[in-house]
Scaffold this active site. Structure first.
Site, PDB file in Angstrom:
ATOM      1  N   GLY A 185       0.800  -1.216   0.000  1.00  0.00           N
ATOM      2  CA  GLY A 185       0.000   0.000   0.000  1.00  0.00           C
ATOM      3  C   GLY A 185       0.831   1.264   0.000  1.00  0.00           C
ATOM      4  N   CYS A 186       2.129   1.118  -0.012  1.00  0.00           N
ATOM      5  CA  CYS A 186       3.030   2.273  -0.052  1.00  0.00           C
ATOM      6  C   CYS A 186       3.615   2.393  -1.465  1.00  0.00           C
ATOM      7  CB  CYS A 186       4.171   2.102   0.949  1.00  0.00           C
ATOM      8  SG  CYS A 186       3.642   2.030   2.654  1.00  0.00           S
ATOM      9  N   ALA A 187       3.683   3.618  -1.977  1.00  0.00           N
ATOM     10  CA  ALA A 187       4.265   3.838  -3.292  1.00  0.00           C
ATOM     11  C   ALA A 187       5.769   3.563  -3.259  1.00  0.00           C
ATOM     12  CB  ALA A 187       3.996   5.261  -3.765  1.00  0.00           C
ATOM     13  N   SER A 188       6.415   3.933  -2.170  1.00  0.00           N
ATOM     14  CA  SER A 188       7.841   3.656  -1.987  1.00  0.00           C
ATOM     15  C   SER A 188       8.000   2.265  -1.406  1.00  0.00           C
ATOM     16  CB  SER A 188       8.448   4.666  -1.007  1.00  0.00           C
ATOM     17  OG  SER A 188       8.260   5.977  -1.468  1.00  0.00           O
TER      18      SER A 188
ATOM     19  N   GLY B  61       0.090   5.726   2.057  1.00  0.00           N
ATOM     20  CA  GLY B  61       1.215   4.902   2.491  1.00  0.00           C
ATOM     21  C   GLY B  61       1.404   4.943   3.992  1.00  0.00           C
TER      22      GLY B  61
END
Length: 145
Positions: free
Chosen positions: A54-57, A126
């Site tokens: 769920g985190c872009a990074s 995120g």
């Protein structure tokens, strides 16, 4: 001092720090500086099991149950601001009893710090995913006894 008092005090201290900083740019730099205090995870800990979805990074979180029922956390990311957000979250909850962590309202805490209005929706999502993973690990620890 109870765990909830500890969490409340930690949040109060962080909120006071944010209030002293003049503008969002200074707060942003402070969050990045917090990230610099995190010890990097070993490559062996950067696994799918530890990855936060769920985190872009890229974000990894290691949860370490303690004998007294508390949980300590270690985390890392490939992005500076995200490392800072991890440090901020972990500074609030790491070392507290699993029951307290499971009840932690991250959204309320982040609103109090004024982060919600200054992070992109992607970063906010995120951060929510990280907080939910922390709470999920705490709930799992409670179920395990």
């Amino acid at each position: 001092m109870t765990a909830s008092t500890t969490l409340a005090r930690r949040l109060d201290d962080l909120a006071e720090t944010f209030e002293v900083l003049d503008d969002w740019e200074e707060r942003y730099r402070h969050v990045i500086d917090l990230g610099r205090t995190l010890a990097p995870l070993d490559e062996a800990e950067r696994t799918e099991v530890n990855r936060v979805r769920g985190c872009a990074s890229q974000v990894w979180l290691v949860t370490e149950p303690q004998a007294d029922g508390s949980l300590t956390f270690r985390g890392d990311s490939d992005a500076h601001i995200v490392r800072g957000l991890i440090a901020l979250l972990l500074g609030l909850v790491s070392g507290l009893p699993a029951r307290e962590i499971a009840a932690f309202d991250a959204k309320e805490a982040l609103n109090r710090l004024g982060l919600s209005g200054h992070l992109s929706s992607q970063r906010t999502n995120g951060l929510s995913a990280m907080a939910e993973r922390i709470r999920s690990d705490a709930r799992a620890r409670l179920r395990a006894g």
